[in-house]
Design a protein around this motif. Structure first.
Motif, PDB file in Angstrom:
ATOM      1  N   SER A 132       0.813  -1.221   0.000  1.00 23.24           N
ATOM      2  CA  SER A 132       0.000   0.000   0.000  1.00 23.24           C
ATOM      3  C   SER A 132       0.840   1.261   0.000  1.00 23.24           C
ATOM      4  CB  SER A 132      -0.933   0.003   1.213  1.00 23.24           C
ATOM      5  OG  SER A 132      -0.182   0.069   2.423  1.00 23.24           O
ATOM      6  N   GLY A 133       2.180   1.107   0.087  1.00 24.08           N
ATOM      7  CA  GLY A 133       3.062   2.271   0.105  1.00 24.08           C
ATOM      8  C   GLY A 133       3.106   2.988   1.436  1.00 24.08           C
ATOM      9  N   MET A 134       2.628   2.344   2.517  1.00 29.42           N
ATOM     10  CA  MET A 134       2.555   2.980   3.832  1.00 29.42           C
ATOM     11  C   MET A 134       3.787   2.718   4.693  1.00 29.42           C
ATOM     12  SD  MET A 134      -0.273   4.605   3.757  1.00 29.42           S
ATOM     13  CE  MET A 134      -0.519   5.019   5.496  1.00 29.42           C
ATOM     14  N   GLN A 135       4.672   1.825   4.258  1.00 32.33           N
ATOM     15  CA  GLN A 135       5.839   1.487   5.056  1.00 32.33           C
ATOM     16  C   GLN A 135       6.945   2.522   4.836  1.00 32.33           C
ATOM     17  OE1 GLN A 135       6.504  -1.127   7.384  1.00 32.33           O
ATOM     18  NE2 GLN A 135       8.202   0.286   7.706  1.00 32.33           N
ATOM     19  N   ALA A 136       7.316   3.216   5.906  1.00 32.40           N
ATOM     20  CA  ALA A 136       8.417   4.188   5.823  1.00 32.40           C
ATOM     21  C   ALA A 136       9.739   3.437   5.754  1.00 32.40           C
ATOM     22  CB  ALA A 136       8.385   5.113   7.028  1.00 32.40           C
ATOM     23  N   MET A 137      10.701   3.994   5.011  1.00 34.64           N
ATOM     24  CA  MET A 137      12.016   3.369   4.890  1.00 34.64           C
ATOM     25  C   MET A 137      13.100   4.385   5.195  1.00 34.64           C
ATOM     26  SD  MET A 137      11.899   0.694   1.715  1.00 34.64           S
ATOM     27  CE  MET A 137      11.649   1.942   0.461  1.00 34.64           C
ATOM     28  N   ASP A 138      14.173   3.894   5.772  1.00 31.56           N
ATOM     29  CA  ASP A 138      15.337   4.724   6.094  1.00 31.56           C
ATOM     30  C   ASP A 138      16.458   4.347   5.131  1.00 31.56           C
ATOM     31  OD1 ASP A 138      17.240   6.344   7.255  1.00 31.56           O
ATOM     32  OD2 ASP A 138      17.657   4.958   8.918  1.00 31.56           O
ATOM     33  N   ARG A 139      16.470   4.953   3.968  1.00 34.13           N
ATOM     34  CA  ARG A 139      17.425   4.586   2.923  1.00 34.13           C
ATOM     35  C   ARG A 139      18.704   5.396   3.051  1.00 34.13           C
ATOM     36  NH1 ARG A 139      14.144   3.741  -2.693  1.00 34.13           N
ATOM     37  NH2 ARG A 139      16.258   3.155  -3.345  1.00 34.13           N
ATOM     38  N   LYS A 140      19.801   4.715   2.818  1.00 33.19           N
ATOM     39  CA  LYS A 140      21.100   5.379   2.806  1.00 33.19           C
ATOM     40  C   LYS A 140      22.041   4.588   1.909  1.00 33.19           C
ATOM     41  CE  LYS A 140      22.653   3.041   7.035  1.00 33.19           C
ATOM     42  NZ  LYS A 140      23.144   3.224   8.414  1.00 33.19           N
ATOM     43  N   LEU A 141      23.202   5.156   1.623  1.00 36.68           N
ATOM     44  CA  LEU A 141      24.176   4.477   0.769  1.00 36.68           C
ATOM     45  C   LEU A 141      24.747   3.278   1.513  1.00 36.68           C
ATOM     46  CD1 LEU A 141      25.444   4.866  -2.062  1.00 36.68           C
ATOM     47  CD2 LEU A 141      27.360   5.984  -0.933  1.00 36.68           C
ATOM     48  N   VAL A 142      24.619   2.109   0.912  1.00 41.46           N
ATOM     49  CA  VAL A 142      24.994   0.867   1.586  1.00 41.46           C
ATOM     50  C   VAL A 142      25.906   0.048   0.686  1.00 41.46           C
ATOM     51  CG1 VAL A 142      24.093  -1.337   2.447  1.00 41.46           C
ATOM     52  CG2 VAL A 142      22.869   0.784   2.935  1.00 41.46           C
ATOM     53  N   SER A 143      26.934  -0.565   1.298  1.00 43.88           N
ATOM     54  CA  SER A 143      27.765  -1.538   0.607  1.00 43.88           C
ATOM     55  C   SER A 143      27.004  -2.865   0.592  1.00 43.88           C
ATOM     56  CB  SER A 143      29.106  -1.716   1.315  1.00 43.88           C
ATOM     57  OG  SER A 143      29.740  -2.909   0.879  1.00 43.88           O
ATOM     58  N   VAL A 144      26.687  -3.352  -0.587  1.00 43.16           N
ATOM     59  CA  VAL A 144      25.905  -4.585  -0.688  1.00 43.16           C
ATOM     60  C   VAL A 144      26.716  -5.769  -0.166  1.00 43.16           C
ATOM     61  CG1 VAL A 144      24.744  -6.159  -2.296  1.00 43.16           C
ATOM     62  CG2 VAL A 144      24.542  -3.675  -2.598  1.00 43.16           C
ATOM     63  N   GLN A 145      28.042  -5.762  -0.413  1.00 45.28           N
ATOM     64  CA  GLN A 145      28.869  -6.852   0.122  1.00 45.28           C
ATOM     65  C   GLN A 145      28.789  -6.896   1.644  1.00 45.28           C
ATOM     66  OE1 GLN A 145      30.058  -4.671  -2.245  1.00 45.28           O
ATOM     67  NE2 GLN A 145      31.584  -5.657  -3.568  1.00 45.28           N
ATOM     68  N   ALA A 146      28.893  -5.705   2.291  1.00 45.92           N
ATOM     69  CA  ALA A 146      28.819  -5.658   3.750  1.00 45.92           C
ATOM     70  C   ALA A 146      27.443  -6.089   4.237  1.00 45.92           C
ATOM     71  CB  ALA A 146      29.136  -4.249   4.240  1.00 45.92           C
ATOM     72  N   LEU A 147      26.399  -5.691   3.504  1.00 43.37           N
ATOM     73  CA  LEU A 147      25.039  -6.067   3.877  1.00 43.37           C
ATOM     74  C   LEU A 147      24.868  -7.582   3.856  1.00 43.37           C
ATOM     75  CD1 LEU A 147      22.091  -4.891   4.379  1.00 43.37           C
ATOM     76  CD2 LEU A 147      21.731  -5.332   1.951  1.00 43.37           C
ATOM     77  N   VAL A 148      25.379  -8.229   2.817  1.00 48.15           N
ATOM     78  CA  VAL A 148      25.263  -9.685   2.704  1.00 48.15           C
ATOM     79  C   VAL A 148      26.027 -10.363   3.840  1.00 48.15           C
ATOM     80  CG1 VAL A 148      25.826 -11.690   1.289  1.00 48.15           C
ATOM     81  CG2 VAL A 148      24.886  -9.634   0.215  1.00 48.15           C
ATOM     82  N   ARG A 149      27.251  -9.879   4.120  1.00 44.57           N
ATOM     83  CA  ARG A 149      28.049 -10.489   5.199  1.00 44.57           C
ATOM     84  C   ARG A 149      27.341 -10.352   6.547  1.00 44.57           C
ATOM     85  NH1 ARG A 149      32.432  -7.770   2.421  1.00 44.57           N
ATOM     86  NH2 ARG A 149      33.692  -9.264   1.234  1.00 44.57           N
ATOM     87  N   GLN A 150      26.746  -9.176   6.804  1.00 46.82           N
ATOM     88  CA  GLN A 150      26.031  -8.979   8.065  1.00 46.82           C
ATOM     89  C   GLN A 150      24.843  -9.930   8.172  1.00 46.82           C
ATOM     90  OE1 GLN A 150      24.963  -4.829   7.963  1.00 46.82           O
ATOM     91  NE2 GLN A 150      27.086  -4.135   8.119  1.00 46.82           N
ATOM     92  N   ALA A 151      24.113 -10.081   7.078  1.00 39.62           N
ATOM     93  CA  ALA A 151      22.956 -10.986   7.081  1.00 39.62           C
ATOM     94  C   ALA A 151      23.403 -12.419   7.316  1.00 39.62           C
ATOM     95  CB  ALA A 151      22.191 -10.868   5.769  1.00 39.62           C
ATOM     96  N   MET A 152      24.482 -12.824   6.668  1.00 38.62           N
ATOM     97  CA  MET A 152      24.975 -14.193   6.830  1.00 38.62           C
ATOM     98  C   MET A 152      25.479 -14.432   8.247  1.00 38.62           C
ATOM     99  SD  MET A 152      24.403 -15.814   4.067  1.00 38.62           S
ATOM    100  CE  MET A 152      22.887 -14.846   4.177  1.00 38.62           C
ATOM    101  N   SER A 153      26.104 -13.422   8.846  1.00 38.28           N
ATOM    102  CA  SER A 153      26.563 -13.553  10.227  1.00 38.28           C
ATOM    103  C   SER A 153      25.384 -13.732  11.170  1.00 38.28           C
ATOM    104  CB  SER A 153      27.367 -12.311  10.624  1.00 38.28           C
ATOM    105  OG  SER A 153      27.759 -12.372  11.977  1.00 38.28           O
ATOM    106  N   ALA A 154      24.289 -12.985  10.902  1.00 38.14           N
ATOM    107  CA  ALA A 154      23.097 -13.095  11.741  1.00 38.14           C
ATOM    108  C   ALA A 154      22.435 -14.461  11.599  1.00 38.14           C
ATOM    109  CB  ALA A 154      22.108 -11.990  11.391  1.00 38.14           C
ATOM    110  N   LEU A 155      22.577 -15.085  10.427  1.00 41.55           N
ATOM    111  CA  LEU A 155      21.982 -16.399  10.209  1.00 41.55           C
ATOM    112  C   LEU A 155      22.724 -17.504  10.956  1.00 41.55           C
ATOM    113  CD1 LEU A 155      21.027 -16.192   6.438  1.00 41.55           C
ATOM    114  CD2 LEU A 155      19.462 -16.462   8.350  1.00 41.55           C
ATOM    115  N   GLY A 156      23.968 -17.232  11.364  1.00 40.55           N
ATOM    116  CA  GLY A 156      24.751 -18.095  12.226  1.00 40.55           C
ATOM    117  C   GLY A 156      24.722 -19.578  11.916  1.00 40.55           C
ATOM    118  N   PRO A 157      23.783 -20.352  12.515  1.00 44.55           N
ATOM    119  CA  PRO A 157      23.788 -21.811  12.372  1.00 44.55           C
ATOM    120  C   PRO A 157      23.759 -22.284  10.922  1.00 44.55           C
ATOM    121  CG  PRO A 157      22.242 -21.131  14.075  1.00 44.55           C
ATOM    122  CD  PRO A 157      22.700 -19.879  13.392  1.00 44.55           C
TER     123      PRO A 157
END
Length: 296
Positions: A132-157
Protein backbone atom coordinates in the motif's frame (compact mmCIF):
# COMPACT_ATOMS: atom_id res chain seq x y z
CA UNK A 1 2.97 17.85 -55.50
CA UNK A 2 2.23 15.30 -52.81
CA UNK A 3 -0.82 15.41 -50.63
CA UNK A 4 -0.35 16.58 -47.06
CA UNK A 5 -1.80 14.17 -44.50
CA UNK A 6 -4.45 15.31 -42.07
CA UNK A 7 -3.79 15.42 -38.35
CA UNK A 8 -5.62 15.57 -35.06
CA UNK A 9 -4.86 16.30 -31.43
CA UNK A 10 -6.75 16.65 -28.17
CA UNK A 11 -6.73 19.72 -25.97
CA UNK A 12 -8.54 20.87 -22.80
CA UNK A 13 -10.86 23.84 -22.72
CA UNK A 14 -11.81 25.59 -19.47
CA UNK A 15 -15.27 27.07 -19.15
CA UNK A 16 -17.23 28.57 -16.30
CA UNK A 17 -19.20 25.35 -15.92
CA UNK A 18 -16.52 22.68 -16.17
CA UNK A 19 -13.45 21.59 -18.02
CA UNK A 20 -14.19 20.10 -21.43
CA UNK A 21 -11.90 18.19 -23.75
CA UNK A 22 -11.98 18.57 -27.53
CA UNK A 23 -10.44 16.75 -30.45
CA UNK A 24 -9.37 18.90 -33.37
CA UNK A 25 -9.22 17.36 -36.86
CA UNK A 26 -7.55 19.12 -39.78
CA UNK A 27 -6.93 18.10 -43.37
CA UNK A 28 -5.76 20.03 -46.47
CA UNK A 29 -8.26 20.93 -49.17
CA UNK A 30 -8.45 18.56 -52.11
CA UNK A 31 -7.43 19.48 -55.62
CA UNK A 32 -4.29 21.33 -54.64
CA UNK A 33 -6.24 24.32 -53.36
CA UNK A 34 -4.77 26.40 -50.56
CA UNK A 35 -6.37 26.03 -47.18
CA UNK A 36 -7.56 23.31 -44.87
CA UNK A 37 -10.71 21.92 -43.37
CA UNK A 38 -10.67 22.13 -39.56
CA UNK A 39 -13.37 20.98 -37.15
CA UNK A 40 -13.56 20.40 -33.44
CA UNK A 41 -15.34 17.58 -31.65
CA UNK A 42 -16.26 17.50 -27.96
CA UNK A 43 -14.90 14.20 -26.59
CA UNK A 44 -15.40 14.99 -22.88
CA UNK A 45 -18.07 12.38 -22.26
CA UNK A 46 -16.23 9.78 -24.31
CA UNK A 47 -13.08 10.31 -22.25
CA UNK A 48 -15.02 10.26 -18.98
CA UNK A 49 -16.64 6.98 -19.99
CA UNK A 50 -13.21 5.49 -20.77
CA UNK A 51 -11.79 6.71 -17.43
CA UNK A 52 -14.81 5.37 -15.56
CA UNK A 53 -14.47 1.98 -17.26
CA UNK A 54 -10.77 1.87 -16.34
CA UNK A 55 -11.52 2.82 -12.70
CA UNK A 56 -14.28 0.19 -12.56
CA UNK A 57 -11.94 -2.53 -13.84
CA UNK A 58 -9.27 -1.50 -11.33
CA UNK A 59 -11.84 -1.49 -8.53
CA UNK A 60 -13.09 -4.96 -9.50
CA UNK A 61 -9.52 -6.30 -9.64
CA UNK A 62 -8.76 -4.81 -6.20
CA UNK A 63 -12.00 -6.24 -4.79
CA UNK A 64 -11.14 -9.68 -6.20
CA UNK A 65 -7.61 -9.45 -4.79
CA UNK A 66 -8.91 -8.44 -1.35
CA UNK A 67 -11.49 -11.23 -1.44
CA UNK A 68 -8.82 -13.79 -2.38
CA UNK A 69 -6.48 -12.50 0.33
CA UNK A 70 -9.23 -12.70 2.96
CA UNK A 71 -10.07 -16.27 1.96
CA UNK A 72 -6.42 -17.30 2.16
CA UNK A 73 -5.83 -15.49 5.47
CA UNK A 74 -8.89 -17.08 7.06
CA UNK A 75 -7.72 -20.50 5.86
CA UNK A 76 -4.15 -20.02 7.11
CA UNK A 77 -5.24 -18.63 10.49
CA UNK A 78 -7.62 -21.51 11.08
CA UNK A 79 -4.82 -24.03 11.74
CA UNK A 80 -3.09 -22.29 14.70
CA UNK A 81 -6.45 -21.19 16.11
CA UNK A 82 -7.71 -24.78 15.98
CA UNK A 83 -4.58 -25.97 17.80
CA UNK A 84 -4.95 -23.32 20.52
CA UNK A 85 -8.64 -24.04 20.99
CA UNK A 86 -8.08 -27.80 21.02
CA UNK A 87 -5.48 -27.72 23.79
CA UNK A 88 -7.36 -25.18 25.92
CA UNK A 89 -10.59 -27.17 25.57
CA UNK A 90 -8.75 -30.33 26.62
CA UNK A 91 -7.42 -28.60 29.73
CA UNK A 92 -10.82 -27.13 30.66
CA UNK A 93 -12.72 -30.38 30.17
CA UNK A 94 -10.19 -32.83 31.63
CA UNK A 95 -8.29 -30.72 34.17
CA UNK A 96 -9.23 -33.04 37.01
CA UNK A 97 -7.78 -36.04 35.15
CA UNK A 98 -4.65 -34.55 33.67
CA UNK A 99 -1.23 -34.79 35.24
CA UNK A 100 0.67 -31.57 35.88
CA UNK A 101 3.17 -32.46 33.15
CA UNK A 102 0.37 -33.07 30.64
CA UNK A 103 -1.15 -29.66 31.37
CA UNK A 104 2.25 -28.01 30.98
CA UNK A 105 2.82 -29.79 27.64
CA UNK A 106 -0.63 -28.75 26.37
CA UNK A 107 -0.03 -25.12 27.38
CA UNK A 108 3.39 -25.22 25.71
CA UNK A 109 1.86 -26.43 22.44
CA UNK A 110 -0.84 -23.76 22.63
CA UNK A 111 1.80 -21.12 23.31
CA UNK A 112 3.78 -22.27 20.24
CA UNK A 113 0.62 -21.93 18.14
CA UNK A 114 0.10 -18.41 19.52
CA UNK A 115 3.64 -17.53 18.49
CA UNK A 116 3.04 -18.88 15.00
CA UNK A 117 -0.19 -16.90 14.71
CA UNK A 118 1.59 -13.74 15.88
CA UNK A 119 4.33 -14.17 13.27
CA UNK A 120 1.72 -14.80 10.59
CA UNK A 121 -0.17 -11.61 11.51
CA UNK A 122 3.06 -9.59 11.44
CA UNK A 123 3.93 -11.02 8.02
CA UNK A 124 0.51 -10.08 6.64
CA UNK A 125 0.81 -6.56 8.09
CA UNK A 126 4.32 -6.14 6.64
CA UNK A 127 3.12 -7.21 3.21
CA UNK A 128 0.10 -4.89 3.45
CA UNK A 129 2.21 -1.88 4.49
CA UNK A 130 4.63 -2.32 1.61
CA UNK A 131 2.05 -3.04 -1.08
CA UNK A 132 0.00 0.00 0.00
CA UNK A 133 3.06 2.27 0.10
CA UNK A 134 2.56 2.98 3.83
CA UNK A 135 5.84 1.49 5.06
CA UNK A 136 8.42 4.19 5.82
CA UNK A 137 12.02 3.37 4.89
CA UNK A 138 15.34 4.72 6.09
CA UNK A 139 17.42 4.59 2.92
CA UNK A 140 21.10 5.38 2.81
CA UNK A 141 24.18 4.48 0.77
CA UNK A 142 24.99 0.87 1.59
CA UNK A 143 27.77 -1.54 0.61
CA UNK A 144 25.91 -4.59 -0.69
CA UNK A 145 28.87 -6.85 0.12
CA UNK A 146 28.82 -5.66 3.75
CA UNK A 147 25.04 -6.07 3.88
CA UNK A 148 25.26 -9.69 2.70
CA UNK A 149 28.05 -10.49 5.20
CA UNK A 150 26.03 -8.98 8.06
CA UNK A 151 22.96 -10.99 7.08
CA UNK A 152 24.98 -14.19 6.83
CA UNK A 153 26.56 -13.55 10.23
CA UNK A 154 23.10 -13.09 11.74
CA UNK A 155 21.98 -16.40 10.21
CA UNK A 156 24.75 -18.09 12.23
CA UNK A 157 23.79 -21.81 12.37
CA UNK A 158 22.98 -21.98 8.67
CA UNK A 159 26.44 -20.64 7.85
CA UNK A 160 28.40 -22.55 10.48
CA UNK A 161 27.82 -25.93 8.85
CA UNK A 162 29.36 -24.70 5.59
CA UNK A 163 26.12 -25.10 3.70
CA UNK A 164 26.07 -21.53 2.33
CA UNK A 165 28.86 -20.24 0.12
CA UNK A 166 29.41 -16.56 -0.70
CA UNK A 167 30.68 -15.20 -4.01
CA UNK A 168 31.00 -11.42 -3.77
CA UNK A 169 32.55 -9.27 -6.48
CA UNK A 170 35.62 -7.37 -5.25
CA UNK A 171 34.44 -4.19 -6.99
CA UNK A 172 32.46 -2.01 -4.53
CA UNK A 173 28.72 -2.52 -4.94
CA UNK A 174 26.77 0.46 -3.63
CA UNK A 175 23.02 1.03 -3.51
CA UNK A 176 20.54 3.28 -1.70
CA UNK A 177 18.82 0.86 0.65
CA UNK A 178 17.02 0.45 3.93
CA UNK A 179 19.47 -1.95 5.59
CA UNK A 180 16.96 -3.61 7.91
CA UNK A 181 14.44 -4.43 5.20
CA UNK A 182 16.99 -5.53 2.63
CA UNK A 183 18.50 -7.85 5.24
CA UNK A 184 15.00 -9.26 5.65
CA UNK A 185 14.99 -9.98 1.90
CA UNK A 186 18.25 -11.93 2.27
CA UNK A 187 16.89 -13.82 5.32
CA UNK A 188 13.74 -14.78 3.42
CA UNK A 189 15.62 -15.88 0.30
CA UNK A 190 18.02 -18.06 2.28
CA UNK A 191 15.13 -19.47 4.35
CA UNK A 192 13.32 -20.32 1.13
CA UNK A 193 16.44 -22.05 -0.21
CA UNK A 194 16.72 -24.08 3.01
CA UNK A 195 13.10 -25.23 2.76
CA UNK A 196 13.24 -26.21 -0.90
CA UNK A 197 16.88 -27.20 -1.27
CA UNK A 198 16.97 -30.16 1.09
CA UNK A 199 20.52 -30.72 2.34
CA UNK A 200 22.11 -29.39 -0.87
CA UNK A 201 24.49 -26.39 -0.79
CA UNK A 202 23.20 -22.82 -1.11
CA UNK A 203 25.08 -20.22 -3.16
CA UNK A 204 24.82 -16.47 -2.61
CA UNK A 205 26.26 -14.12 -5.21
CA UNK A 206 26.48 -10.33 -5.42
CA UNK A 207 27.87 -8.52 -8.45
CA UNK A 208 27.15 -6.09 -11.27
CA UNK A 209 25.15 -6.87 -14.40
CA UNK A 210 23.95 -4.44 -17.05
CA UNK A 211 24.84 -1.52 -14.80
CA UNK A 212 22.75 -2.75 -11.86
CA UNK A 213 23.61 -4.48 -8.61
CA UNK A 214 22.60 -8.14 -8.85
CA UNK A 215 22.00 -10.32 -5.79
CA UNK A 216 21.21 -14.00 -6.33
CA UNK A 217 20.45 -16.88 -3.95
CA UNK A 218 20.51 -20.37 -5.47
CA UNK A 219 19.74 -23.76 -4.03
CA UNK A 220 20.51 -27.15 -5.58
CA UNK A 221 17.30 -28.89 -4.64
CA UNK A 222 14.65 -30.39 -6.92
CA UNK A 223 13.68 -26.95 -8.24
CA UNK A 224 10.21 -25.79 -9.22
CA UNK A 225 8.08 -27.02 -12.13
CA UNK A 226 8.56 -24.66 -15.07
CA UNK A 227 4.83 -23.98 -15.33
CA UNK A 228 4.77 -22.82 -11.68
CA UNK A 229 7.81 -20.54 -11.84
CA UNK A 230 5.73 -17.38 -12.30
CA UNK A 231 3.65 -18.16 -9.20
CA UNK A 232 6.42 -18.39 -6.58
CA UNK A 233 5.88 -14.78 -5.46
CA UNK A 234 2.13 -15.14 -4.91
CA UNK A 235 0.76 -14.70 -1.40
CA UNK A 236 0.36 -17.88 0.67
CA UNK A 237 1.94 -19.88 -2.13
CA UNK A 238 3.61 -23.13 -1.11
CA UNK A 239 5.15 -25.27 -3.79
CA UNK A 240 5.71 -29.03 -3.79
CA UNK A 241 8.87 -30.00 -1.94
CA UNK A 242 8.73 -27.60 1.01
CA UNK A 243 9.83 -29.53 4.05
CA UNK A 244 7.36 -29.47 6.89
CA UNK A 245 5.08 -26.98 5.18
CA UNK A 246 2.39 -27.56 7.75
CA UNK A 247 4.58 -26.27 10.55
CA UNK A 248 7.05 -23.94 8.88
CA UNK A 249 6.46 -20.85 6.81
CA UNK A 250 3.26 -19.18 5.74
CA UNK A 251 3.82 -18.85 2.00
CA UNK A 252 4.51 -15.12 2.42
CA UNK A 253 8.33 -14.98 2.43
CA UNK A 254 8.84 -14.41 -1.29
CA UNK A 255 5.79 -12.14 -1.50
CA UNK A 256 7.34 -9.91 1.16
CA UNK A 257 10.65 -9.99 -0.72
CA UNK A 258 8.93 -8.78 -3.87
CA UNK A 259 7.14 -5.98 -2.01
CA UNK A 260 10.36 -4.77 -0.34
CA UNK A 261 12.44 -4.93 -3.54
CA UNK A 262 9.80 -3.11 -5.58
CA UNK A 263 9.54 -0.44 -2.87
CA UNK A 264 13.26 0.15 -3.49
CA UNK A 265 12.61 0.52 -7.22
CA UNK A 266 14.21 -2.86 -7.89
CA UNK A 267 13.17 -6.05 -9.62
CA UNK A 268 12.99 -9.64 -8.38
CA UNK A 269 12.47 -12.82 -10.35
CA UNK A 270 13.02 -16.58 -10.20
CA UNK A 271 14.75 -18.78 -12.75
CA UNK A 272 15.72 -22.40 -13.25
CA UNK A 273 19.50 -22.74 -13.67
CA UNK A 274 20.79 -25.45 -16.05
CA UNK A 275 22.45 -27.33 -13.19
CA UNK A 276 19.13 -27.64 -11.33
CA UNK A 277 17.59 -26.07 -8.28
CA UNK A 278 16.03 -22.61 -8.04
CA UNK A 279 17.73 -19.24 -8.33
CA UNK A 280 16.04 -16.06 -7.08
CA UNK A 281 17.60 -12.82 -8.35
CA UNK A 282 17.29 -9.23 -7.17
CA UNK A 283 18.38 -6.28 -9.33
CA UNK A 284 18.87 -2.87 -7.70
CA UNK A 285 19.88 0.53 -8.98
CA UNK A 286 23.64 0.98 -8.52
CA UNK A 287 24.88 4.14 -6.81
CA UNK A 288 28.22 5.91 -7.13
CA UNK A 289 30.27 6.73 -4.05
CA UNK A 290 29.45 10.21 -2.69
CA UNK A 291 32.24 12.52 -1.55
CA UNK A 292 32.44 12.67 2.22
CA UNK A 293 30.00 9.81 2.80
CA UNK A 294 30.90 6.34 3.97
CA UNK A 295 28.62 3.49 2.87
CA UNK A 296 27.04 1.47 5.61
Amino acid sequence: AGHLPGFEFAYPCHSAAAQRRFMMHAAPLAGGRNGAVVFHRDVTEQQRAAELAFALRASQENAELKSRMLRMISHEFRTPLSIIRGYLTMILEYQDRLERGEVAAALGNADAAVGRLDRMIESVLTLSRFTSGMQAMDRKLVSVQALVRQAMSALGPTMSNGRCSLRLDPTPLLASLDEMWMQQVIFNLVDNAVKYGGAAPIEIHAGMKHGRVLLAVQDHGPGVPADQLSTVFEEFRRLPGEQGSAGHGFGLGLSICRAIVEAHGGRIWAELPPEGGLRVCVALEAEAARPGSEPG
